[in-house]
Design an enzyme around this catalytic site. Structure first.
Site, short mmCIF file in Angstrom:
data_model
loop_
_atom_site.label_atom_id
_atom_site.label_comp_id
_atom_site.label_asym_id
_atom_site.label_seq_id
_atom_site.Cartn_x
_atom_site.Cartn_y
_atom_site.Cartn_z
CB SER A 1 -0.92 0.00 1.22
OG SER A 1 -0.14 0.04 2.40
CE LYS B 1 0.14 9.83 0.37
NZ LYS B 1 0.02 8.43 0.86
#
Lengths: 207, 207
Positions: B126, B165
DNA sequence: CCCCCTTGCGAACAGTTGTTCTAATACTAT
DNA sequence: ATAGTATTAGAACAACTGTTCGCAAGGGGG
């Protein structure tokens, strides 16, 4: 390895801490003080267990004769150049290990004990399909042929392009599979493929 | 550092070799034998010089109390758990550094000398948009707030999702930018973001 | 209960080890 | 050569240190 008792865990932890701090192992009496144990023989007793279970190695009759089992071998890996999409891939020469300015120090845990490992710095974002970013370091081992499924650095002669892919030799063609499984493989002629090395690891340092 | 005499060089070399081999420093009499010196006081004399010149550090009155100054830059990093899209991100506790079974040994070159670094193993694909693959190891440092531009591990409360992120706090929203620059950022409400740690590196081992 | 095993305790012993002292030798600069 | 410094040698000492032994407390199984 059997589970260690609280006291054994404590001793092992103290052992590591002492060694880290001082640079040499503690004596048994250091451990008595450091672990709040009342007798040297208790330490002796538990050290035997730690040795039997493989956590330490001892040289008997030698003061502080304890070696922590975890490997502490370090390897210096030369960074012999850059790898970029449109440029040929550097290949190690005999000087690489002595004359290279930039290098990286690693544990054998990362190189897997392999010999003649070198590193390439990735330039550009052309390898994102191998999940490799600009600035990443690729750990390589020099090989000229590859087994199926290995991740290799290849130079595609016709396309004049360097790339990192998993290698699969099929009937009359070579399938090069990106690490990112969602992406489609490319198929090339075996004569077009020049294997430059095997990828054994990737290291990304963020600031 | 003044140049060392032949005898001092010999002693220093023996020191390293002995330590490499045994895992603990030699006694003075070990050095007498190993360097073919006739008296302990000669070793003592030269050790003082080695200490003065900064090649070693000594703890006086302690048997084998010698620490080699060069290279003591190894860090043990605990692997405290897994990181996967749908599971909460493990956060280090005080036990993490002592009670963890699995760990990784690195040089400070990779951890940048930072304290309390831990590692998470990536489960699933993922995180490919962060150029991180299944099985990769993510080096983390525990923080609760992030600077703009840092790569962080965040837990998105509403979506019940963990992700890696780059973090940018904009006017009233948070922009989370994938490492792969070709991919689009996502925008979320600041209240929805729970920062779990800062990513300081990625390690990928291939067989 | 008893037996066996693990674990803990204290003391004593013998070998190891860092330190120190004195003396001798080698080397250097004057 | 002479003085002064650097180095080596040998021995002796006191502290450090690993080992061992006897004893005891706890715990589990028969």
């Amino acid at each position: 390895m059997k589970p260690l008792s609280a006291r054994q865990t404590r001793i092992l932890q103290f052992l590591h801490q002492f060694f880290e701090e001082k640079g040499y192992p503690p004596s048994i009496r250091d451990m008595v003080k450091g672990c709040k144990i009342s007798s040297t023989s208790v330490v002796e007793y538990n050290l035997r267990i730690l040795e039997r279970e493989g956590y330490i190695r001892r040289d008997r009759e030698v003061s502080r004769g304890i070696e922590l089992s975890r490997e502490r071998r370090m390897v210096r890996v030369p960074i012999i150049g850059y790898i970029a999409a449109g440029e040929p891939i550097p290949v190690p020469t005999s000087d690489s290990w002595s004359l290279v300015a930039d290098s990286l120090e690693l544990t054998e845990e990362l190189t897997g004990g392999k010999k003649e490992v070198y590193a390439l710095k990735v330039k550009g974002t052309s390898m994102v399909d191998a999940l490799i970013n600009d600035g990443d370091l690729v750990l390589m081992q020099h090989v000229e042929t590859a087994e199926n499924g290995e991740m290799v650095a290849v130079w595609l002669k016709k396309e004049k392009e360097a790339t990192l892919k998993r290698f699969y030799l099929e009937r009359e063609r070579v399938r090069l599979q990106p690490a990112n499984e969602e992406m489609k493989p490319i198929y090339v002629n075996p004569e077009d493929v020049e294997i430059q090395g095997r990828v054994i690891g990737v290291i990304r340092k963020l600031e």
